[in-house]
Structures are given as structure tokens and as C-alpha cells.
Design an enzyme around this catalytic site. Structure first.
Site, short mmCIF file in Angstrom:
data_model
loop_
_atom_site.label_atom_id
_atom_site.label_comp_id
_atom_site.label_asym_id
_atom_site.label_seq_id
_atom_site.Cartn_x
_atom_site.Cartn_y
_atom_site.Cartn_z
N LYS A 169 -17.38 43.49 -38.14
CA LYS A 169 -16.66 43.14 -37.20
C LYS A 169 -17.22 42.68 -35.93
O LYS A 169 -18.41 42.24 -36.07
CB LYS A 169 -16.17 44.40 -36.39
CG LYS A 169 -17.35 45.11 -35.62
CD LYS A 169 -17.20 46.43 -34.82
CE LYS A 169 -16.46 46.04 -34.35
NZ LYS A 169 -17.34 46.54 -32.80
N ASP A 198 -16.00 49.16 -41.17
CA ASP A 198 -15.41 49.72 -39.84
C ASP A 198 -16.06 50.74 -39.94
O ASP A 198 -16.07 51.38 -40.62
CB ASP A 198 -13.96 49.59 -39.84
CG ASP A 198 -13.02 51.04 -38.14
OD1 ASP A 198 -14.24 51.59 -37.89
OD2 ASP A 198 -12.39 50.41 -37.38
N HIS A 199 -17.25 50.79 -39.24
CA HIS A 199 -18.37 51.34 -39.86
C HIS A 199 -18.01 52.72 -39.52
O HIS A 199 -18.94 54.38 -39.44
CB HIS A 199 -20.35 51.90 -38.90
CG HIS A 199 -19.56 51.46 -37.43
ND1 HIS A 199 -19.22 50.90 -36.38
CD2 HIS A 199 -20.46 52.90 -36.69
CE1 HIS A 199 -19.94 51.11 -35.20
NE2 HIS A 199 -20.20 52.47 -35.38
N HIS A 261 -12.51 51.11 -34.57
CA HIS A 261 -12.48 51.83 -35.05
C HIS A 261 -11.73 53.24 -34.44
O HIS A 261 -11.41 54.79 -35.26
CB HIS A 261 -13.10 52.41 -34.17
CG HIS A 261 -15.40 51.53 -33.79
ND1 HIS A 261 -15.35 51.07 -34.89
CD2 HIS A 261 -15.64 50.87 -32.96
CE1 HIS A 261 -16.39 50.31 -35.30
NE2 HIS A 261 -16.82 50.23 -33.88
C1 BG6 Z 1 -19.49 48.61 -31.88
C2 BG6 Z 1 -19.18 48.46 -30.47
O1 BG6 Z 1 -18.75 48.46 -32.98
O2 BG6 Z 1 -19.35 50.30 -31.90
C3 BG6 Z 1 -19.89 49.10 -29.55
O3 BG6 Z 1 -19.44 46.72 -30.89
C4 BG6 Z 1 -20.52 50.04 -29.58
O4 BG6 Z 1 -20.20 48.53 -28.64
C5 BG6 Z 1 -20.57 51.10 -31.35
O5 BG6 Z 1 -22.10 51.01 -28.77
C6 BG6 Z 1 -20.38 52.25 -30.95
O6 BG6 Z 1 -20.89 53.01 -32.19
P1 BG6 Z 1 -21.20 54.23 -32.81
O7 BG6 Z 1 -21.38 54.49 -33.99
O8 BG6 Z 1 -23.18 54.64 -31.85
O9 BG6 Z 1 -20.32 55.51 -31.53
#
Ligand code: BG6
Length: 510
Positions: A169, A198-199, A261
Site C-alpha cells: 500500500k 492489506d496487513h 484497512h
Molecule cells: C499503516 C498506516 O498502514 O497502518 C500507518 O500507514 C498506521 O499510518 C498503521 O500507523 C497501523 O497499523 P497497525 O497494525 O499498527 O494497526
């Protein structure tokens, strides 16, 4: 993992199926000297290898602009494990993985780089599968994919192996750019070869939404407008913009968190049951849910609130306002917080609002989904206990402290008929006694196995942009030089509370 804490003694682990292992393959990481590789990809590979999830013949080829020998790249790997996997000294697993690591230097748009890459892949025994990971800035996705195509690397030469590409992304910045990127990918690759990451989909708790809903008989019958009053999805972060102003200034919370997300999470909550657990069925039903969302601005601009953090205190430390952050324009109107009211035009959800909020510099790091049920239709106890009954609430804690809780009313012990809300809790940590794997481990493995269920399909990404882009256009057209503010360390702006109040509801206190 060979010796998970509690593994083998926990009865819940008995009878788990043997996990599949990918076919022999190579992972080619474009952007091998970058942050994502160091923080996420290399540690994930190590954990996969510890858990014996990688194929016996497995090579990692790092590609980047910096000059580096194979050995320096291997050292880079060990350093990343020290910093992000808590591995003070290399161990047998990391040493074995490091031995299979190679490095190629070059400019991403230089065709000669791809010839060198091809040579290296041949030296490594022309692996059956090659997974290309685009851990590079989005402006470079196009050139890399074109050069891969031109060098014949996007197709397996013998027609039997596989070639896949993981795209990081952000996938576009609006509908038009996402469509253009999809077109470019499809010129060189079939959709089945493209894995848009999309993690959030790799998070154990997010995947569990499918199991929770569709492997249990008791929730599905009440999962609709008859029993559910509304849904709240919150992704709160305590961090600020960190060192990412150059990206974040052009993105903001709506692009950075909601378009990808949180829309994925919403789709998993709102989707109809798929016929089978196949990637296409699951993704079809998610897409249906997404396209059922009414245009956000249809009933005016009251469905969306944006805001930016000012100076304040978070976790006991004084922090600057967004406009004072390094690399941020003092006039910036970038949203660091956004709250939305979404209405779904579907039989199941008509009239049930989905409230979504996300922000940086909020008081607490937590991501949760709260399903608020309707009150019982009749308060039959009201003569003996006039206290109002709280509605049932189902909370999915996505992170941290992953788990699910159900709130219901119980009688307070004693002679009088009095009641109070109590919680029934399930926690991953205590139930399964082993750590929840990192999202990138799951996703890397799935891509090697060729399972796209947890990856975003082209039409989902575009439909999500189709929903979000008009909001950005309206913001740009408004020409506003100021947007609502909230103090760092507070739960967002007053305007977001007012949005809920107008509906006779409140944000949950977290
Ligand atoms: C990322 C964003 O995709 O997701 C970041 O670019 C954000 O800004 C992050 O901090 C949040 O991921 P997680 O896994 O910490 O909730």
C-alpha cells in the site's frame, strides 16, 4: 515454532491440521534496504523459518539502489532481527536463512538490473516459484512491473512454475490512480498473480471474524438489523505522524486507514455468508458488502468529520501539534482523524449505521469492533428494578490484547432483584497459550502458497476508492484553510461527538 510456550500441553492445540508448506521458491524484495523490509519482512521470514513453514529450497534476493555485497545484506538481515525480532545473536535458523540470501544492486528502471536478476535466479537453480515483493514507493511500482514484463520475468518460462507480485500500500491515491495502476498490472500479469497487501487482513483477529461468524451457529441468526442497533469500528493510535510527513501530508487518515484497512474490516463484518471458503467466494461477498454502502455525501456532509491534532500530552509526554511536526506545512489541512457514519443499502443492514473512526495521537492504542445489540423489547423488571438495562455488546479486540468479549446483564447477588452488566471474555493469549503471528508472516506465506483470500482484489480496491474519492474532492473544493482540531491525547474533536449525539448515540469510551 518448535517449542511454543505451552505448545503440546494445551488441549486446544490437539488435532490441529498439518500446515501446508510452499513449493521451492525465491522471494525477490524490491526495496531491500528500506524500512518495511527491515521492520516487517525480514523478521517475518525468520519467524516463518523457525516455525518450519518455508520450503526446503528457499532463496531471498534483495534488490535496491544501494551498493551492498551479499554478505552486507546478510548482516542487514541479522541487524533487523536484533532490532525487530529481539534476537540478540544469530541462531541456527537465522544463519541457515542468511546463507540463502543474495543481493542485486541497481536502478529500478534500468533493464540491465532485470537481466542481472534473471542471471541470479538461474544461478539459484531457476526456482519453481518466484514471488516479487514491491516494497518500494508507489511511483516505482509501474517501472518495476513493466521491466519485469519486458524481461520475461513475469511468466514462468517452463509454464509450470509460478510468478507472483505482492503490491504494497498505498494502492493509488484516488479512484483514477488506482484504476490506472490496476490496468498497468493487468498488462503484464493476470489478476491471479497480483497480491495487493492489506496487513489488517493478516491480523489473526481480523481473520477470526470469518470463523466467528460462519463457524458458529449462534451468532449468524442475530447478525442483522433486527437485533443489531449499530456497529462502531475504532482504530486509535497514540503515535503521531512519526517520520512519514512526506507521505502522510498527501494521504491523511481517510486514505491511510479507512480506504483500505477499515473498509476491509467493515466488509468482513457486513458480508453475507460465502457459499464456500474459496478466495473468490469470500472476496465476492466482501465486495457486495462494500458496494452496498451508500455514497457518503448523499445526505449532505454530516456523515464525515475530519480533524487534525494540536499540541498536547500522550502517555505522559508532551507532544507537538501536527502542523509543528517535521516536514509538515504550517498551513496543512491534512486529516489526522476521521469519523464516518456509513449506511448500507442491504436487506441485512438497512437502517443500521456503521460508525468508523480512526486517529493519530489519541489517548490509547487500540483497535476494536463493537457490535451494539438492541435493547430487549420489554423491561419486565422495571417495577422491581428501575435501573435501565444496558444493551448486549459484542466487542472484538483486534489489538492489543486480542480477543472477544460479550457484555450481558446479570443479577447482582442478594435478596433484591438488581442487575448489572458483566463481561464474558475470550483472550487469545490465555486460550491458546502461544503468541499470535504477525500479519506479515501470514500474508507472505499465503502469497507463496498462492492463496489470495486475504489480499485485496482489484474491484474491492477500486470500489473503496469510489466511495472515498468524492469526500476528498469535496474537501478540496471547499478550499478550507482550517479544519476541526483536537488536542493530542484526547478522543478526537467535538464534531465527532456531535455526529453521534445527533443520532442519540455515543462513541464508546475506550
Ligand atoms: C499503516 C498506516 O498502514 O497502518 C500507518 O500507514 C498506521 O499510518 C498503521 O500507523 C497501523 O497499523 P497497525 O497494525 O499498527 O494497526
Amino acid at each position: 515454532m518448535p517449542n511454543p510456550p505451552g505448545g503440546g500441553t494445551n488441549p486446544l492445540l490437539d488435532g490441529l491440521r498439518i500446515e501446508p508448506t510452499p513449493e521451492p521458491c525465491a522471494l525477490v524484495i524490491f526495496g531491500a534496504s528500506g524500512d518495511l523490509t527491515r521492520r516487517k519482512l525480514l523478521p517475518a521470514l525468520y519467524q516463518l523459518s523457525r516455525g518450519q513453514r518455508l520450503p526446503a529450497r528457499f532463496t531471498v534476493i534483495g534488490v535496491a539502489r544501494s551498493e551492498m555485497s551479499d554478505d552486507v545484506f546478510r548482516q542487514h538481515f541479522h541487524d533487523s532481527l536484533k532490532e525487530f525480532a529481539g534476537l540478540k545473536q544469530p541462531d541456527d535458523v537465522s544463519n541457515a536463512l542468511a546463507r540463502g540470501m543474495r543481493y542485486v544492486q541497481g536502478e529500478m528502471d534500468d533493464p540491465a538490473l532485470y537481466q542481472r536478476l534473471r542471471g541470479l535466479l538461474n544461478e539459484e537453480g531457476a526456482p519453481h516459484g518466484v514471488l516479487f515483493y514491491l516494497a518500494v514507493p508507489p511511483s516505482v511500482y509501474g517501472p518495476v512491473v513493466e521491466r519485469l514484463g519486458a524481461a520475461g520475468l513475469a511468466r514462468a518460462e517452463d509454464g509450470r512454475g509460478w510468478r507472483r507480485v505482492i503490491v504494497e500500500k498505498p494502492f493509488g491515491t484516488d479512484l483514477a490512480s488506482a484504476q490506472a495502476l490496476n490496468q498497468l498490472l493487468h498488462q503484464h500479469l493476470d489478476e491471479s498473480q497480483v497480491f495487493r497487501i492489506d496487513h489488517y487482513l493478516g491480523k489473526e483477529t481480523v481473520q477470526n471474524l470469518l470463523v466467528f461468524r460462519f463457524a458458529n451457529g449462534m451468532f449468524e441468526p442475530v447478525w442483522n438489523r433486527r437485533y443489531i442497533d449499530h456497529v462502531q469500528i475504532t482504530a486509535a493510535e497514540t503515535v503521531g505522524v512519526e517520520r512519514r510527513a512526506s507521505y502522510y501530508e498527501g494521504a491523511g487518515a481517510l486514505r491511510d486507514m479507512v480506504q483500505n484497512h477499515l473498509m476491509q474490516v467493515l466488509a468482513l463484518i457486513a458480508m453475507e455468508p460465502p457459499i464456500t471458503f474459496s478466495a473468490e467466494n469470500v472476496r465476492d461477498r466482501k465486495l457486495d458488502a462494500l458496494v452496498s454502502i451508500q455514497p457518503i455525501l448523499d445526505s449532505g456532509s454530516g456523515n464525515v468529520v475530519r480533524a487534525q491534532y494540536g499540541a498536547g500530552w500522550v502517555n505522559g509526554a508532551e507532544v507537538p501539534g501536527y502542523r509543528e511536526e517535521e516536514g509538515v506545512s504550517p498551513q496543512s489541512t491534512t486529516d489526522t482523524y476521521v469519523a464516518l457514519r456509513l449506511q448500507l443499502d442491504s436487506w441485512r443492514w438497512a437502517g443500521v449505521p456503521f460508525y468508523v473512526r480512526t486517529g493519530k495521537r489519541l489517548p490509547k492504542r487500540t483497535t476494536e469492533i463493537a457490535i451494539q445489540f438492541r435493547r430487549p423489547p420489554l423491561h419486565i423488571f422495571k417495577r422491581i428494578s428501575p435501573t435501565a438495562i444496558t444493551s448486549n455488546l459484542l466487542i472484538v479486540n483486534v489489538q492489543p490484547d486480542e480477543g472477544i468479549s460479550l457484555r450481558f446483564e446479570a443479577k447482582l447477588p442478594g435478596a433484591r432483584m438488581q442487575f448489572a452488566p458483566v463481561m464474558m471474555n475470550f483472550r487469545y493469549g490465555s486460550a491458546f497459550g502461544r503468541p499470535v503471528p504477525e500479519a506479515y508472516e501470514t500474508l507472505l506465506l499465503d502469497a507463496m502458497l498462492g492463496d489470495p483470500t486475504l489480499f485485496a482484489r482489484h474491484d474491492f480496491v477500486e470500489s473503496s476508492w469510489a466511495l472515498i474519492t468524492p469526500v476528498h474532492e469535496a474537501w478540496a473544493a471547499s478550499g478550507a484553510t482550517e479544519i476541526p482540531a483536537y488536542e493530542a491525547g484526547e478522543w478526537g474533536p467535538e464534531e465527532a461527538d456531535a455526529m453521534m449525539k445527533a443520532d442519540g448515540r455515543r462513541w464508546r469510551t475506550l
